[in-house]
Each structure stands twice: as structure tokens, then as C-alpha cells.
Design a protein around this motif. Structure first.
Motif: not given
Length: 798
Positions: A753-759
Motif C-alpha cells: 500500500v505504501v509503495g502503491l501510494s507513490f506508484a
């Protein structure tokens, strides 16, 4: 110079550490439990090998005297199938030796040249419990070499599976190790080359940036096209079968990272994600290697050939000759010595046959056979030597036909795992998010749409999910290993957690082969016991031998007019008293219904005193195990034995349909099928060939054995009898392991989820990816390993 350690406890054998008998054997102020241990110590001292006792206290294993016949090793055809290499001067052979367990074993076995100068070299593989020996064949025969090993307490395990090459022990996949090495090497180098990019070092010229980027791409090529090929192959095969497994999002993530890295580096628009790609593949392969954990010294796919001897003694014109088992023909006259296995259906021609069929049929008591009667293959002769005539070749014997029954060769579906189930939904959700983000940005910025689409596939690659199961289950597998519970692979742990029905065999599974005894119904005094034991000493019948051990009195009176009727009873005059012991018919008593073969009646001076009742004793902790398991699972007992123990087991299996006796191998298999048809997840626990079909059919087959080096039927797990009482703890540990996998999956989702917020914003950089992926991976590895061990402490397994 090292000094020999003194024994710490005088009541223990100097060689093996076993408890000393009342009158121990002594040599040079050292005490031994048996002549075998004393003999080994004497051999070692005579050859200046006493340092064997320096490296470990009491490193040997008990070595009771046995009369083993290794003459078959003199036959060139048999020896030729066992050796690795031979010429006119030397022979090289590898033995599997179960007794290898410590550094003293390694030291002694690699010093064999001091015992026999014709042994050129010996090298030990400790993990596989193997020793490879090179010796001069003109001066030393294979038989003499094996006898040398036997006399120092390291008897090789030579069985037909050593001859049948298809049954060789599995070895670690060398290709997998090669892939790990390549991925690790490239990962380290790409990380080093990416440091300037991470920290945005001033003066990092464009020409060096491009050069380092191209180097990174060069390192990525072998990782993608060599180390990661199995993920692409697996994903493609499953897609063709319309299956979404975990390899699909992994392969997709690796491919997207590689293609985006090529585009960014060649277009000078970024540094790419090569370091993250190499790290991902490296950790995934480490996880796969841990899943492939195996036991080199155990086989979970054994068949009857592992149970049979390599050769048999054939009598031809009163001369003995060792013949390979596959050359045994109908009409051959064979010699079977005490404790040897009958390899083919044969007619008894000479001698007293008392055959133990417990491993084949489940019958706990040996069976007496008379001259002219057929004895079926698989039984073990318990009395003296007998001669038989083969009526069917080995390939057509009852045991072989039983094993080759097609119903006993069941192809099980692969065990379903949590990661396999989760990956299906994970892949669908991942594709939906990636396509959705790409479609959203398409209305605003085409280049950003492609970046967002690829960024989602990169950052949400389920690396942590792929690692949570193997690291958790590998930790549990190690814990089970220390507690003498050996599993075929890690997925068996998840299957164990799902079991809701346990089916037990009786003889050798819940009964303790080393603990049996008698109860006497009637009145008897010490003098009468003395008369009985002095008479029973003259008989070789298994019940007589057990009775002598149970009464446990020294010999006192001679016996006159001794007479024995095989399978019925014995009689004699002991200290001028007439003593008869045996069944009702032999003693002339009125017939009455009783358990056949387990009651020994006593008549002294024509006065009936009562009867001894042979009782099997159950494994330690059986009552606790049953009480714990019945709270969450259904329990059943299937036995090929007679039902003479039914009353003593009612307390464990109170319902009538829970205990089934006189069950054939086919009936056991059918019963397991019936349970499965009603939706049950069945675990079968057995120990003999008669359990082989049920073990194969069950959702989880566990072979129980008191010596893991002895034959056990094909199964998913092997349980040492010493750990039988820990079964409830193993089950709870398996359930806790599944709980840890679920929790680690939740942790990995948080990182996603943290990575998706950037992606989703199109802001994913190589630095963010390089931080998130290793961090999530290390977190999962630490969490699963620590949690598995904490649960093990709670479950009393550490």
C-alpha cells in the motif's frame, strides 16, 4: 596432546553411554554394557585409535552381538552393482552408515587405514551419513571391508534400494544453487554501481552515469535469462492451463522491471530498477531453496524392494551359495536363518518356523508353521534356521502382488497452500489496479500513464508474500527435525494444520514394540513362578521367551522329560513337580472362548493355577494424545490384528465404529476413502506394508518407526517413535505456522500500500523501490523466523 576424558558417570557404558547391567563387562578399569561395545574398544586401542573417545563423551552406539552373514558380497554380480568404480588395483564404494552422528565418527571412519593398511582413503559426507572408501581389491574383499566396519560399530545399511538405481536418495538441485550464485553476484554488483545514483553525488558525470547504467543492464541479463527462467516457464505453463499462480505476478514484475530499466537507461531518462530486480530474484531463489529442504538419509518413496535383502542363500547339492534376489527361481531350495526375511512364497521343508508377519499383516503375535505349509513372502523367521522351496518367484509373490496393486499407487493432487490460493486473487487485483492507474493518467499525460502502470506492477510484485511461506515453514521444519519428526517438504506443514480426522494403526504404531508383558489371573507364589520359568527357558517360542523376561528369575532347577508341541504348549518335570503351560486343549481343560495366542494356562501337579495374559503396552503418553486430539478431531483405530486388545482400548476409542480389527490392506485403504468421501481431511499413522495403501490414500500419511533407518512405507512424514507423545504439539505448531503466514501476508500488504501510494502518482523512483523491497523482505524474514520459534517454545518443542 589431548588426554582421554574419564567417564562422568560410572553407571554408563564407556563406549556408548547406555545403562550398565547388574554385572557389566570390564576391560582396563572401563565398564561396558555388552561384549559388542567391549570388543570395539579393544579394536580401537589395539590400533592406537583411542582418541576416538577424546572428541566426544561416549560417542559410540550400542553394539549388541549379532550373527550377520555377508557372504553374498563375495558374489561378483552383486558386488558389481554396489561399487562406484573398480579396476585391477583399486575399488571405490560408497556406504550409507546410519550410526554416523558426531565428529568422533568422522575421525574414526577417516582413519580406517590404520585398522587395515589396504584401505587407501576414506571420506565422510556427514549430512548424507555416507562414507566413500577406496581400497586395494587384490588384498581386501568387499566382504572383509564390510565386516571391518561392522566390528567397529559402523554397519553399512545395504539393501536392494542400493542396487536399484532408481531408488537413489535425492540430492540438492545443483542448478538452483547455480542460479542463486549468479543472482547474488549480480545483486551485489548492481547495488554497488547504484550508490552514486541513490545519493545524487555531486560531480557524478553523465558519461559515468550512462556507463554504470549499461553495466547494470549487463548484470541484469544473466539474472533474467538464467536465474529467473523458472518463473517465466511456470507462469506460462499455468496460464495455458488457465491457472493464476504466484509465479505469474512475480514473472510479470521481473519482466516489467527489466523492460523499464532498458528504456530508462538507454533513453537517459532514469537509472532503472536493475538493483531491485536482481535483489528480488536473489531472495526469491533463497526462499525456493529453503522449500527444497530434504533429508539425505531418509526416503519417503520406499517400496517393498527396500524391505527385502540384497541376496538369499540357495542350497544346491548341500552347498550354500548367495544368489541375487532377482535370480531366485521357482523350485530353488533356500536357507533362511534366524531374524532373516523370507523373500518369496515358499514351502517349509525343514526346521521349526515361527514367522513374524506384523509388518505385512499387522498381526502382533508370531505364527507357527508346520512342514509342508506355504509361508508367504515378507515374514521374518524368529526361531532357528529353516529350509524352504520357492513356489513363486519374487515378482509373483503375495507381497509383491500386494504392493503392485494399482489401488496402492495413488497419484495425489498437490497439497494446496495459502500462497497458492492468495496469489490467484492477488494477481487479479494487481492487474486491475495497474490497468486502472494507467487508464486514469491516460487522460492527462500519456507518458505518466505508462510510468504509473509499470510502477504498480513493480512495487506491488509479491516478493514478501512469496517469501513469507518458505521462511516460516522452513523454520518450523527445522523445529520438527530437532524433535525427530521428518517431513517430505514444507507444504506438508500446512496440510497437517487442516487435518480433522486421525486414523491409527495398532501394532507398532500405538503399541510399544519394546514394552510388553503379562498379567496373571489366579493365585501363584514365588516357588511356582520359579518352576514355570525353569520350564519356559527350554522353549524358543516367542511367548515363552517373553514369559521368561517378565518373571525375571535366575535359573534354579533342572528340567527332566521336557516335551513341546509347537504352537500348543510345553511340559516337563521340574524339581520333581509336573509342570504344564500352554493352551486349554494342550492342558485338557474345558474349551472356552478366549483370545487366541495370548493366553498361557498353568497346570502344576495337575492343579490348575490360572493363566498368564499377554498384554501389549501402549506408547508413552497415548492417553494424553487421544484426549487432546479428540477435542478437535475424529479418531479411529484400524488393525490387521485380532481383537484381543479391544477392551483395553475402549477407554481411548469408546464408540463401537471407532475400532475395526482384522482389516486387510485393501479394507484399510477403502475405509480412508470412505472418510474422505464424507469431506474429512484424513491423517493415517501406520508402520507396516499393510498400511502402505492407506498411507498413500490419506491426505497426510505418517510412518511411525522406532528406527528411522529401518524400512518404512511411502509417506509424507516419518515420526520417530520416541516423539510419538509430541503429536498434539506438532499439530498445534503447524496451525500456529499458518497463523504466522497470514500475519506476514498482512505485513507485506502494508508495504504494498505504501509503495502503491507513490506508484499511483507516477512518483516511484529507484531509491524508493530499493528501500521498500529489501525492507519488506527483511521484515518478513525476521518476523516469520522469530514468530515460529516463539510458538515452538509455547508448544514445548524448543
Amino acid at each position: 596432546m589431548l588426554e582421554t576424558k574419564e567417564p562422568l558417570v560410572k553407571s554408563m557404558c564407556f563406549h556408548c553411554g547406555e545403562a550398565l547391567p547388574g554385572s557389566p563387562y570390564q576391560l582396563q578399569e572401563k565398564e561396558f554394557c555388552c561384549l559388542g561395545c567391549l570388543g570395539i574398544n579393544k579394536i580401537l586401542c589395539e590400533h592406537n585409535l583411542a582418541d576416538y573417545y577424546v572428541y566426544n563423551d561416549r560417542p559410540g552406539q550400542t553394539h549388541k552381538e549379532k550373527n550377520l552373514n555377508f557372504d553374498f558380497l563375495n558374489e561378483p554380480e552383486i558386488a558389481g552393482k554396489l561399487v562406484d568404480y573398480t579396476d585391477d588395483q583399486i575399488t571405490i564404494i560408497t556406504f550409507y552408515i546410519p550410526a554416523i552422528h558426531c565428529s568422533s565418527c568422522i575421525w574414526l571412519l577417516e582413519s580406517l587405514g590404520k585398522i587395515n593398511g589396504n584401505i587407501v582413503e576414506s571420506r565422510v559426507d556427514f549430512l548424507k551419513k555416507q562414507v566413500t572408501i577406496t581400497y586395494k581389491n587384490p588384498n581386501l574383499s568387499l566382504k572383509d571391508l564390510v565386516e571391518t566396519l561392522f566390528h567397529i560399530g559402523y554397519e553399512p545399511n545395504i539393501s536392494l534400494q542400493d542396487v536399484v538405481k532408481g531408488q537413489q536418495t535425492r540430492v540438492t538441485d545443483r542448478k538452483l544453487i547455480g542460479r542463486i550464485a549468479v543472482a547474488g553476484f549480480c545483486f551485489g554488483n548492481t547495488m554497488l554501481l547504484s550508490f552514486p545514483e541513490y545519493f545524487g553525488l555531486a560531480g557524478f558525470e553523465q558519461q559515468f552515469r550512462s556507463f554504470f547504467g549499461l553495466l547494470n543492464l549487463a548484470f541484469a541479463i544473466p539474472v533474467v535469462f538464467y536465474s529467473a527462467t523458472e518463473y517465466f516457464v511456470s507462469a506460462w505453463k499455468n496460464l495455458k492451463n488457465r491457472i493464476l499462480n504466484l509465479d505469474f505476478p512475480l514473472a510479470l514484475g521481473i519482466l516489467v522491471m527489466f523492460l523499464r530499466s532498458i528504456w530508462e537507461i538507454t533513453s537517459h531518462t532514469g537509472a532503472g530498477f536493475v538493483d531491485t530486480l536482481c535483489g528480488l530474484v536473489f531472495f526469491l531463489l533463497i526462499g525456493k531453496w529453503m522449500q527444497h529442504h530434504t533429508y539425505h538419509h531418509l526416503s519417503f518413496e520406499r517400496d517393498y524392494r527396500s524391505y527385502f535383502p540384497v541376496a538369499v542363500t540357495v542350497l544346491n547339492n548341500f552347498r550354500e551359495k548367495a544368489v541375487a534376489l532377482d535370480q531366485l527361481n521357482k523350485g530353488d531350495r533356500i536357507l533362511i536363518r534366524s531374524n532373516e526375511i523370507i523373500p518369496a512364497d515358499a514351502i517349509l521343508l525343514k526346521g521349526i518356523a515361527r514367522i513374524d508377519f506384523s509388518f505385512v499383516t499387522g498381526e502382533s503375535m508370531p505364527v507357527d508353521k508346520v512342514l509342508g505349509e506355504i509361508i508367504y513372502a515378507g515374514g521374518r523367521q524368529m526361531a532357528g534356521a529353516i529350509e524352504l522351496e520357492v513356489v513363486k518367484p519374487v515378482s509373483q509373490s503375495y507381497l509383491t502382488r500386494l504392493w503392485n496393486n494399482e489401488t496402492f499407487h495413488i497419484d495425489k493432487d498437490g497439497i494446496s497452500t495459502f500462497s497458492g490460493k492468495a496469489s490467484k486473487y492477488f494477481s487479479i487485483v494487481l492487474l486491475m489496479i495497474a490497468l486502472g492507474s494507467g487508464a486514469y493518467w491516460m487522460f492527462y499525460d500519456t507518458s505518466k500513464a505508462l510510468a504509473a502502470f509499470s510502477a504498480v506492477l513493480i512495487i506491488a510484485c509479491p516478493c514478501a508474500l512469496a517469501l513469507s511461506s518458505p521462511f516460516t515453514l522452513a523454520a518450523v521444519l527445522s523445529i520438527f527435525d530437532k524433535n525427530k519428526f521428518y517431513l517430505k517438504n514444507t507444504s506438508v506443514i500446512e496440510q497437517l494444520a487442516r487435518i480433522d480426522t486421525f486414523v491409527f494403526d495398532k501394532t507398532g504404531t500405538i503399541s510399544n514394540p519394546e514394552a510388553s508383558g503379562f498379567a496373571f489371573d489366579g493365585k501363584i507364589d514365588g516357588f511356582q513362578k520359579q518352576l514355570i520359568i525353569d520350564l519356559a527357558r527350554n522353549s524358543g517360542h516367542p511367548l515363552s521367551r517373553e514369559l521368561v523376561k517378565w518373571i525375571n528369575l535366575p535359573a534354579k532347577f533342572p528340567v527332566d522329560h521336557y516335551s513341546e508341541m509347537v504352537g500348543r504348549g510345553i511340559t516337563g518335570i521340574v524339581n520333581r513337580h509336573s509342570v504344564k503351560i500352554g493352551n486349554r486343549t494342550f492342558l485338557g481343560l474345558e474349551s472356552s472362548k478366549e483370545a487366541n495366542g495370548t493366553i498361557v494356562h498353568v497346570l502344576i501337579d495337575e492343579c490348575y493355577l490360572g493363566h498368564f495374559r499377554f498384554t501389549q503396552k501402549w506408547r508413552s503418553g497415548l492417553a494424553t494424545i487421544i484426549n487432546k486430539l479428540r477435542k478437535t478431531a475424529s479418531l479411529y483405530l484400524l488393525s490387521g490384528d485380532q481383537d484381543h486388545d479391544r477392551q483395553s482400548l475402549v477407554v481411548f476409542f469408546p464408540e463401537e465404529n471407532q475400532m475395526l480389527y482384522k482389516q486387510s490392506p485393501q479394507e484399510k485403504l477403502d475405509f480412508v476413502k470412505k472418510l474422505q468421501a464424507s469431506g474429512k481431511k484424513v491423517c493415517m499413522l501406520g508402520d507396516g506394508l499393510n498400511d502402505a495403501g492407506a498411507l498413500k490414500q490419506s491426505d497426510l500419511g505418517v510412518a511411525v518407526t522406532d528406527d528411522i533407518n529401518n524400512f518404512s512405507p511411502g509417506c509424507e512424514a516419518i515420526l520417530d517413535g520416541a516423539s510419538f507423545s509430541k503429536i498434539p504439539f506438532f499439530i498445534q505448531q503447524a496451525k500456529d505456522a499458518v497463523r504466522v503466514i497470514h500475519l506476514s501476508f498482512g505485513i507485506s500488504l502494508i508495504y504494498n500500500v505504501v509503495g502503491l501510494s507513490f506508484a499511483l502518482q507516477g512518483k516511484l523512483s529507484p531509491l524508493i523501490a530499493a528501500v521498500l523491497m529489501p525492507t519488506s523482505t527483511v521484515t518478513i524474514i525476521l518476523f516469520t523466523s522469530v514468530a515460529a520459534r516463539l510458538y515452538a517454545r509455547k508448544n514445548q518443542l524448543l
